[in-house]
Design an enzyme around this catalytic site. Structure first.
Site, PDB file in Angstrom:
ATOM      1  N   ASN A  54      38.245  41.337  12.915  1.00 55.69           N
ATOM      2  CA  ASN A  54      36.890  41.329  12.351  1.00 55.69           C
ATOM      3  C   ASN A  54      36.463  39.871  12.213  1.00 55.69           C
ATOM      4  O   ASN A  54      36.963  39.157  11.347  1.00 55.69           O
ATOM      5  CB  ASN A  54      36.923  42.032  10.977  1.00 55.69           C
ATOM      6  CG  ASN A  54      35.630  41.874  10.207  1.00 55.69           C
ATOM      7  OD1 ASN A  54      34.600  41.504  10.778  1.00 55.69           O
ATOM      8  ND2 ASN A  54      35.674  42.152   8.914  1.00 55.69           N
TER       9      ASN A  54
ATOM     10  N   LYS B 100      33.622  38.739  11.322  1.00 56.99           N
ATOM     11  CA  LYS B 100      32.625  38.513  10.260  1.00 56.99           C
ATOM     12  C   LYS B 100      31.489  37.629  10.812  1.00 56.99           C
ATOM     13  O   LYS B 100      31.174  37.729  11.992  1.00 56.99           O
ATOM     14  CB  LYS B 100      33.293  37.918   9.022  1.00 56.99           C
ATOM     15  CG  LYS B 100      34.545  38.715   8.614  1.00 56.99           C
ATOM     16  CD  LYS B 100      35.110  38.345   7.283  1.00 56.99           C
ATOM     17  CE  LYS B 100      36.333  39.209   7.019  1.00 56.99           C
ATOM     18  NZ  LYS B 100      36.844  39.069   5.669  1.00 56.99           N
TER      19      LYS B 100
ATOM     20  N   HIS C 153      32.876  48.005   5.031  1.00 56.18           N
ATOM     21  CA  HIS C 153      33.690  46.831   4.703  1.00 56.18           C
ATOM     22  C   HIS C 153      33.330  46.366   3.289  1.00 56.18           C
ATOM     23  O   HIS C 153      32.171  46.450   2.881  1.00 56.18           O
ATOM     24  CB  HIS C 153      33.448  45.715   5.721  1.00 56.18           C
ATOM     25  CG  HIS C 153      34.424  44.591   5.542  1.00 56.18           C
ATOM     26  ND1 HIS C 153      34.261  43.638   4.571  1.00 56.18           N
ATOM     27  CD2 HIS C 153      35.587  44.308   6.163  1.00 56.18           C
ATOM     28  CE1 HIS C 153      35.294  42.799   4.617  1.00 56.18           C
ATOM     29  NE2 HIS C 153      36.118  43.184   5.579  1.00 56.18           N
TER      30      HIS C 153
ATOM     31  N   GLU D 257      32.797  43.608   2.065  1.00 54.66           N
ATOM     32  CA  GLU D 257      31.712  42.613   1.996  1.00 54.66           C
ATOM     33  C   GLU D 257      30.345  43.282   2.138  1.00 54.66           C
ATOM     34  O   GLU D 257      29.348  42.791   1.598  1.00 54.66           O
ATOM     35  CB  GLU D 257      31.948  41.519   3.056  1.00 54.66           C
ATOM     36  CG  GLU D 257      33.104  40.609   2.627  1.00 54.66           C
ATOM     37  CD  GLU D 257      33.927  40.019   3.747  1.00 54.66           C
ATOM     38  OE1 GLU D 257      33.450  39.969   4.895  1.00 54.66           O
ATOM     39  OE2 GLU D 257      35.066  39.614   3.467  1.00 54.66           O
TER      40      GLU D 257
ATOM     41  N   GLU E  33      41.914  48.165   2.749  1.00 52.89           N
ATOM     42  CA  GLU E  33      41.822  46.727   2.501  1.00 52.89           C
ATOM     43  C   GLU E  33      41.615  46.476   1.004  1.00 52.89           C
ATOM     44  O   GLU E  33      40.481  46.594   0.514  1.00 52.89           O
ATOM     45  CB  GLU E  33      40.644  46.126   3.263  1.00 52.89           C
ATOM     46  CG  GLU E  33      40.736  46.286   4.767  1.00 52.89           C
ATOM     47  CD  GLU E  33      39.894  45.255   5.480  1.00 52.89           C
ATOM     48  OE1 GLU E  33      40.454  44.425   6.184  1.00 52.89           O
ATOM     49  OE2 GLU E  33      38.660  45.273   5.304  1.00 52.89           O
TER      50      GLU E  33
ATOM     51  N   GLY F 258      40.905  37.566   2.540  1.00 49.61           N
ATOM     52  CA  GLY F 258      40.573  36.143   2.610  1.00 49.61           C
ATOM     53  C   GLY F 258      41.178  35.301   1.504  1.00 49.61           C
ATOM     54  O   GLY F 258      40.787  34.152   1.311  1.00 49.61           O
TER      55      GLY F 258
ATOM     56  N   SER G 164      44.514  39.467   4.473  1.00 47.66           N
ATOM     57  CA  SER G 164      45.432  38.328   4.616  1.00 47.66           C
ATOM     58  C   SER G 164      46.639  38.617   5.519  1.00 47.66           C
ATOM     59  O   SER G 164      47.737  38.126   5.278  1.00 47.66           O
ATOM     60  CB  SER G 164      45.889  37.837   3.250  1.00 47.66           C
ATOM     61  OG  SER G 164      44.771  37.324   2.516  1.00 47.66           O
TER      62      SER G 164
ATOM     63  N   GLY H 133      40.945  39.553   9.549  1.00 49.22           N
ATOM     64  CA  GLY H 133      39.763  38.702   9.503  1.00 49.22           C
ATOM     65  C   GLY H 133      40.083  37.317  10.031  1.00 49.22           C
ATOM     66  O   GLY H 133      40.095  37.062  11.229  1.00 49.22           O
ATOM     67  N   GLY H 134      40.374  36.395   9.109  1.00 44.83           N
ATOM     68  CA  GLY H 134      40.547  34.989   9.464  1.00 44.83           C
ATOM     69  C   GLY H 134      41.510  34.745  10.616  1.00 44.83           C
ATOM     70  O   GLY H 134      41.223  33.927  11.505  1.00 44.83           O
TER      71      GLY H 134
HETATM   72  P1  PGA Z   1      41.290  38.548   6.125  1.00 46.58           P
HETATM   73  O1  PGA Z   1      40.099  39.608   6.202  1.00 46.58           O
HETATM   74  O2  PGA Z   1      42.306  38.937   7.171  1.00 46.58           O
HETATM   75  O3  PGA Z   1      40.654  37.218   6.397  1.00 46.58           O
HETATM   76  O4  PGA Z   1      41.881  38.651   4.757  1.00 46.58           O
HETATM   77  C1  PGA Z   1      40.343  40.972   6.438  1.00 46.58           C
HETATM   78  C2  PGA Z   1      39.048  41.728   6.519  1.00 46.58           C
HETATM   79  O5  PGA Z   1      38.129  41.451   5.737  1.00 46.58           O
HETATM   80  O6  PGA Z   1      38.900  42.645   7.347  1.00 46.58           O
END
Ligand code: PGA
Length: 243
Positions: free
Chosen positions: A9, A11, A89, A91, A159, A165, A203, A224-225
């Site tokens: 993802n 983002k 998600h 967010e 999640e 994050g 993470s 994500g990251g």
């Molecule tokens: P992250 O994000 O791996 O950066 O923690 C996961 C996500 O929001 O899908």
């Protein structure tokens, strides 16, 4: 057994230059034994459509078309080359006030456009600390996963909001407890719930991926990251292939 799934993802990250990362990833994993899904920003979907990976949107509107400035419909994502879309998600839930009913409606719109919905659920830190994690998961599963969900059109992503994050990851026992609980709820409700994929997200990195993938009922990850750079995502894909 459904194939495992490594999902990235991006983002609100990624310009056309970032496609080089995907080309590198494609070269490294052109015969992957797991499914790979990349959810870039919507502006890059059509540029990704001929890649080997599955491509997904990060959100869709529940309507097919209409007066919704700035929104994107599931049909538009499909038309641009997406096969999947993230719904719910955290967010989106937080930044845009999306509730379970909205997420269910978006997931239904995804099905109508022949997209697989990756429906995201997870507790906040406060909910974890006051012991309501499984109750929150139950409410989110009941409210945001439509009755029309199948193992083909739906992936569940667990999640924990506090792990996204932050570099904080639940213990393997905590992940195992929630995934087993989700599996039970899915098999209770859907005839093919045993085959519906459940991803862990929050993470995930190359250094913790193998341990997480060894937990029962973890069918992959939503990353994500660490999905933004081929060098970071590649070890996660490799760990999933070995799991
Ligand atoms: P992250 O994000 O791996 O950066 O923690 C996961 C996500 O929001 O899908």
């Amino acid at each position: 057994m459904p194939r495992k799934l490594a999902a990235g993802n991006w983002k609100m990250n990624g310009l056309r230059a970032s496609l080089e990362e995907l080309k590198t990833l494609e070269k490294r994993h052109d015969d992957a034994s797991v499914d790979i899904l990349i959810c870039p920003p919507a502006t890059l979907i059509s540029a990704c459509k001929d890649m080997l990976f599955d491509i997904g949107g990060q959100d869709c509107h529940s309507a097919t078309s209409g007066a919704h400035t700035g929104d994107i419909s599931a049909d538009m994502l499909a038309d641009a080359g997406a096969s999947h879309v993230l719904t719910g998600h955290s967010e989106r839930r937080t930044d845009h006030g999306e509730d379970d009913a909205t997420i269910a409606a978006k997931s239904l719109a995804a099905y109508a456009a022949d997209l697989t919905a990756v429906i995201c659920i997870g507790e906040t830190l406060e909910e974890r600390e006051n012991g309501s994690t499984l109750a929150v998961i139950d409410t989110q599963l009941a409210g945001s996963v439509p009755d029309a969900a199948t193992a083909q059109n739906t992936v569940i992503a667990y999640e924990p909001v506090w792990a996204i994050g932050t570099g904080k990851v639940p213990t393997l026992d905590q992940i195992g407890e929630v995934h087993a609980h989700i599996r039970q709820r899915l098999t209770d409700r859907f005839s093919d719930g045993g085959a519906m994929r459940i991803l862990y997200g929050g993470s995930v990195k190359g250094s913790n991926a193998a341990d997480i993938f060894a937990v029962p009922d973890v069918d992959g990850a939503l990353v994500g990251g660490a999905s933004l750079k081929a060098d970071d995502f590649s070890p996660i894909i490799a760990a999933l292939e070995k799991a």
